[in-house]
Structures are given as C-alpha cells and as structure tokens.
Design an enzyme around this catalytic site. Sequence first.
Site, PDB file in Angstrom:
ATOM      1  N   ASN A  57      -5.940   3.621   3.588  1.00  0.00           N
ATOM      2  CA  ASN A  57      -5.033   3.786   4.378  1.00  0.00           C
ATOM      3  C   ASN A  57      -4.631   4.998   5.070  1.00  0.00           C
ATOM      4  O   ASN A  57      -4.146   5.452   5.916  1.00  0.00           O
ATOM      5  CB  ASN A  57      -3.606   2.962   3.969  1.00  0.00           C
ATOM      6  CG  ASN A  57      -3.465   1.618   4.448  1.00  0.00           C
ATOM      7  OD1 ASN A  57      -4.423   1.078   5.151  1.00  0.00           O
ATOM      8  ND2 ASN A  57      -2.492   0.934   3.999  1.00  0.00           N
TER       9      ASN A  57
ATOM     10  N   GLU B 212      -8.112  -2.103  -3.416  1.00  0.00           N
ATOM     11  CA  GLU B 212      -7.882  -1.226  -4.244  1.00  0.00           C
ATOM     12  C   GLU B 212      -7.029  -1.566  -5.516  1.00  0.00           C
ATOM     13  O   GLU B 212      -6.146  -2.405  -5.346  1.00  0.00           O
ATOM     14  CB  GLU B 212      -6.914   0.087  -3.294  1.00  0.00           C
ATOM     15  CG  GLU B 212      -8.032   0.505  -2.399  1.00  0.00           C
ATOM     16  CD  GLU B 212      -7.177   1.400  -1.375  1.00  0.00           C
ATOM     17  OE1 GLU B 212      -7.480   2.159  -0.955  1.00  0.00           O
ATOM     18  OE2 GLU B 212      -6.072   1.098  -0.846  1.00  0.00           O
TER      19      GLU B 212
ATOM     20  N   SER C 175       0.698  -1.109  -0.308  1.00  0.00           N
ATOM     21  CA  SER C 175      -0.239   0.127   0.083  1.00  0.00           C
ATOM     22  C   SER C 175       0.694   1.192  -0.168  1.00  0.00           C
ATOM     23  O   SER C 175       0.310   2.419  -0.022  1.00  0.00           O
ATOM     24  CB  SER C 175      -0.828   0.074   1.270  1.00  0.00           C
ATOM     25  OG  SER C 175      -0.046   0.037   2.281  1.00  0.00           O
TER      26      SER C 175
ATOM     27  N   HIS D 259      -4.523  -3.729  -3.874  1.00  0.00           N
ATOM     28  CA  HIS D 259      -4.298  -3.717  -2.393  1.00  0.00           C
ATOM     29  C   HIS D 259      -5.662  -4.166  -1.719  1.00  0.00           C
ATOM     30  O   HIS D 259      -6.384  -3.929  -1.750  1.00  0.00           O
ATOM     31  CB  HIS D 259      -4.002  -2.262  -2.358  1.00  0.00           C
ATOM     32  CG  HIS D 259      -3.894  -2.135  -0.568  1.00  0.00           C
ATOM     33  ND1 HIS D 259      -4.371  -1.269   0.143  1.00  0.00           N
ATOM     34  CD2 HIS D 259      -3.068  -2.700   0.298  1.00  0.00           C
ATOM     35  CE1 HIS D 259      -4.006  -1.120   1.333  1.00  0.00           C
ATOM     36  NE2 HIS D 259      -3.261  -2.284   1.540  1.00  0.00           N
TER      37      HIS D 259
HETATM   38  N1  CAA Z   1      -8.856 -13.572   9.831  1.00  0.00           N
HETATM   39  C1  CAA Z   1      -9.798 -13.956   9.060  1.00  0.00           C
HETATM   40  N2  CAA Z   1     -11.072 -13.840   9.548  1.00  0.00           N
HETATM   41  C2  CAA Z   1     -11.174 -13.193  10.821  1.00  0.00           C
HETATM   42  C3  CAA Z   1     -10.073 -12.670  11.637  1.00  0.00           C
HETATM   43  C4  CAA Z   1      -8.825 -12.752  11.027  1.00  0.00           C
HETATM   44  N3  CAA Z   1      -7.618 -12.521  11.457  1.00  0.00           N
HETATM   45  N4  CAA Z   1     -10.572 -11.946  12.956  1.00  0.00           N
HETATM   46  C5  CAA Z   1     -12.033 -11.937  12.786  1.00  0.00           C
HETATM   47  N5  CAA Z   1     -12.282 -12.801  11.531  1.00  0.00           N
HETATM   48  C6  CAA Z   1     -13.541 -13.134  11.099  1.00  0.00           C
HETATM   49  C7  CAA Z   1     -14.127 -14.531  11.564  1.00  0.00           C
HETATM   50  O1  CAA Z   1     -14.936 -14.925  10.753  1.00  0.00           O
HETATM   51  C8  CAA Z   1     -14.731 -14.285  12.982  1.00  0.00           C
HETATM   52  O2  CAA Z   1     -15.626 -15.105  13.464  1.00  0.00           O
HETATM   53  P1  CAA Z   1     -15.160 -16.087  14.381  1.00  0.00           P
HETATM   54  O3  CAA Z   1     -14.471 -15.367  15.737  1.00  0.00           O
HETATM   55  O4  CAA Z   1     -16.495 -16.852  14.922  1.00  0.00           O
HETATM   56  O5  CAA Z   1     -14.313 -17.187  13.771  1.00  0.00           O
HETATM   57  C9  CAA Z   1     -15.571 -12.768  12.438  1.00  0.00           C
HETATM   58  O6  CAA Z   1     -14.385 -12.120  11.693  1.00  0.00           O
HETATM   59  C10 CAA Z   1     -15.891 -11.989  13.775  1.00  0.00           C
HETATM   60  O7  CAA Z   1     -14.608 -11.650  14.388  1.00  0.00           O
HETATM   61  P2  CAA Z   1     -14.736 -11.210  15.725  1.00  0.00           P
HETATM   62  O8  CAA Z   1     -15.642 -11.777  16.646  1.00  0.00           O
HETATM   63  O9  CAA Z   1     -13.211 -11.671  16.605  1.00  0.00           O
HETATM   64  O10 CAA Z   1     -14.722  -9.611  15.836  1.00  0.00           O
HETATM   65  P3  CAA Z   1     -15.447  -8.577  15.073  1.00  0.00           P
HETATM   66  O11 CAA Z   1     -16.857  -9.096  14.760  1.00  0.00           O
HETATM   67  O12 CAA Z   1     -14.845  -7.219  15.385  1.00  0.00           O
HETATM   68  O13 CAA Z   1     -14.629  -8.836  13.482  1.00  0.00           O
HETATM   69  C11 CAA Z   1     -13.042  -7.787  11.954  1.00  0.00           C
HETATM   70  C12 CAA Z   1     -13.639  -8.877  13.229  1.00  0.00           C
HETATM   71  C13 CAA Z   1     -13.593  -8.291  10.939  1.00  0.00           C
HETATM   72  C14 CAA Z   1     -11.636  -7.973  12.065  1.00  0.00           C
HETATM   73  C15 CAA Z   1     -13.626  -6.525  12.541  1.00  0.00           C
HETATM   74  O14 CAA Z   1     -13.071  -6.136  13.832  1.00  0.00           O
HETATM   75  C16 CAA Z   1     -13.117  -5.300  11.705  1.00  0.00           C
HETATM   76  O15 CAA Z   1     -13.574  -5.449  10.391  1.00  0.00           O
HETATM   77  N6  CAA Z   1     -12.086  -4.714  11.806  1.00  0.00           N
HETATM   78  C17 CAA Z   1     -11.724  -3.784  11.026  1.00  0.00           C
HETATM   79  C18 CAA Z   1     -10.564  -4.116  10.333  1.00  0.00           C
HETATM   80  C19 CAA Z   1      -9.710  -3.148   9.368  1.00  0.00           C
HETATM   81  O16 CAA Z   1     -10.050  -1.917   9.555  1.00  0.00           O
HETATM   82  N7  CAA Z   1      -9.175  -3.620   8.366  1.00  0.00           N
HETATM   83  C20 CAA Z   1      -8.073  -2.789   7.503  1.00  0.00           C
HETATM   84  C21 CAA Z   1      -6.966  -2.492   8.130  1.00  0.00           C
HETATM   85  S1  CAA Z   1      -5.704  -1.800   7.156  1.00  0.00           S
HETATM   86  C22 CAA Z   1      -5.139  -2.633   6.179  1.00  0.00           C
HETATM   87  O17 CAA Z   1      -5.400  -3.959   6.228  1.00  0.00           O
HETATM   88  C23 CAA Z   1      -4.170  -2.129   5.418  1.00  0.00           C
HETATM   89  C24 CAA Z   1      -2.673  -2.357   5.153  1.00  0.00           C
HETATM   90  O18 CAA Z   1      -2.189  -1.881   4.113  1.00  0.00           O
HETATM   91  C25 CAA Z   1      -2.124  -3.200   6.170  1.00  0.00           C
END
Ligand code: CAA
Length: 289
Positions: free
Chosen positions: A194, A155, A122, A143
């Site tokens: 991001n 993206e 990214s 991305h």
């Molecule tokens: N991998 C795969 N699936 C996952 C996971 C992981 N690390 N973490 C959670 N999940 C999935 C699972 O299906 C999980 O269900 P189970 O626990 O029953 O298996 C489900 O999501 C729900 O998880 P949680 O109950 O632990 O928590 P949640 O409802 O808050 O969901 C989340 C987790 C989807 C991560 C949510 O919190 C979320 O959308 N968070 C924001 C993530 C975000 O902003 N991502 C962008 C980051 S920036 C980036 O990635 C850019 C870069 O360049 C690095």
Amino acid sequence: MSTQIRTVVVLGSGTMGSQIAAVAALAGYTTALVDIKQEQLDRAREQLTARLDRDVEKGRRQRADVDAAWERLTLTTDRDAVAAEADLVIEAAVEDLTIKRTIFAELDEVCPEHTLLVTNSSNIVSSRVADATGRPDRVCNLHFFNPALVMQCVEIVPHEGTDPQTVERMVAFVESLGKTPVRLQREIPGFVANRLLNALRREAVELYEAGVADFKDIDLAARTALGHPMGPFELMDLVGIDVVYLIRLAEHEQTGDADALPSRSITEKYEAGEYGRKTGRGWYEYPRP
Ligand code: CAA
C-alpha cells in the site's frame, strides 16, 4: 497448546471480510463470517454466491469444491459463539482504532487461550490493538488485498511483541490458502504494497488536481505505459474511496504527517458519499453497484 488451525472466524462481512472467509472455506477451513447486521450478511452471501457460481461457469473452480466450501462456511451475527471455537480470528471490521481495540479486548475474553487474533488492517498496526488483549504474542497484522479471492499477496506484519512462532503459523496458513506470504520485519502503517500504491495514487491525484491530465487519461497511462491491470482512479473505485479516505486519516493520526491527509478531490467524493463501485459512482459510474 493446540497449534493446528482448523477453525477460522472472520469479523466484518464487507468486501474484504466476505472474500477472505470464502478463501478460507475454499481452502478447507471450517469458517464463520460474522457481522453485526444480518442484512450485511445476506448481501455478502448473495455476492459470494454470484462470484463463486461465475467461477464455476467459467471453469475456474469445480462445482464440488464450491459446494463443499459453502458447507464449511457459516454466516452469523453470533460472534461470541463462533469465537469460542476459533483457532484463528481475522478482524476485518471498520478502520477505527477505538472499535478495533474493543473488539480485540472482547475477543480475548471469549476465545480459547491458543487462538491467534489478527487484523486485516493495513494502517492500524497490531501493536495498537495487541495491548487491549492478554495475549499480545499471538497478535499480528495479516493483510489481504482486494479482491481477496484473486490477489495472491498476503502481508504478515508482526509487532515487537509478536511471538516468532505466530509469524511462522501465519506463513503456513497463507501458503495453505494457496497465496503468497510477504513478511515484514517490523511495523509501519501501510506496510509495503500500500505504500507503493499510495505513492502512485498521491502523484496521480496531484496531476489530476493540478489540471495536468484528466483522471481517465492518467488511468490510461498507468495501464498502457506501465502495464498495470487498472489505473489508480479505477483502483480507488474498486477499493472504495471511503476506505482510501479513512486510511489517510488513520495514517495522519498515527504519524502527524500533514501530507498524509486526504486530498481535496478525495475529500469531496467522500463527503458526497461517492465511494466507487459499491455506491454506483466514484471516479467512474457503475450502473449496477
Ligand atoms: N471479486 C472477485 N473476483 C474478481 C473481482 C472481484 N471484485 N473482480 C474481478 N474478479 C476476477 C473475476 O474472476 C474476473 O472474471 P469474470 O469477470 O469473468 O468473473 C476476473 O477477475 C477478471 O476481471 P475483469 O475482466 O473484470 O478485469 P481484470 O482482468 O482487470 O481483473 C482484477 C480484475 C483482478 C481486479 C485486476 O484488474 C487487478 O488485478 N487489479 C488490481 C487490483 C489491485 O491492485 N488490488 C490491490 C488493491 S490495494 C488493497 O487491496 C489494499 C487495501 O488495504 C485496501
């Protein structure tokens, strides 16, 4: 020239690469996940198995679909053998320009002429790797977001020399994964999502470092006032404080902007090896990294 994507290779079996490969295999592509270390591939297999089995248990996926995805997914250290058969290579290796340029130059040698070479970075925009190849028109950024199995957005970022057809093919590819393509018109480090996130993170860290509120309370505000699924500090632990740190350095290196440098508390955590979920400790503690 073949334009149909059938075979996908993902380089780098870290958090992003392994889940991107799983997404491609689940969508029906013959997929190879490549790493230089067998132990890393073993870990990726273990984590993906646990994750996908849980999805089946919870009724989110069918067992037959997951089994079929495993049939289509190869984990290997033999990059050149699988790259020679690839229609699309997605590079998700370390955020280091020199390493990425070497990888792209080597891929250009071994991949068929029609193969698209894209990077999941990214911050390192694709113009910085495209000229290491003889096919800059077939290079762009693609991305994904963490966790890639879950997040919808992907993206698509062309550089000036990317063929518009490459962009169209990436849009169709992202749609075929069941995800949502977001196109950028031109390159900028960080892209759109991001950069939005960085603005929030920067403010959150400033508030914390100025002693305005504890990081847990800042997370609480983001969740309960803004409806974010997790707060900026929880998200840093998910993405990896090492990734956050290296992205800031790369941005500083590209822009010369002193504001891009990692802040004090992030640098301290990075130097202490406290990267977040994967090391068991970041802003929060995780008993089972
Ligand atoms: N991998 C795969 N699936 C996952 C996971 C992981 N690390 N973490 C959670 N999940 C999935 C699972 O299906 C999980 O269900 P189970 O626990 O029953 O298996 C489900 O999501 C729900 O998880 P949680 O109950 O632990 O928590 P949640 O409802 O808050 O969901 C989340 C987790 C989807 C991560 C949510 O919190 C979320 O959308 N968070 C924001 C993530 C975000 O902003 N991502 C962008 C980051 S920036 C980036 O990635 C850019 C870069 O360049 C690095």
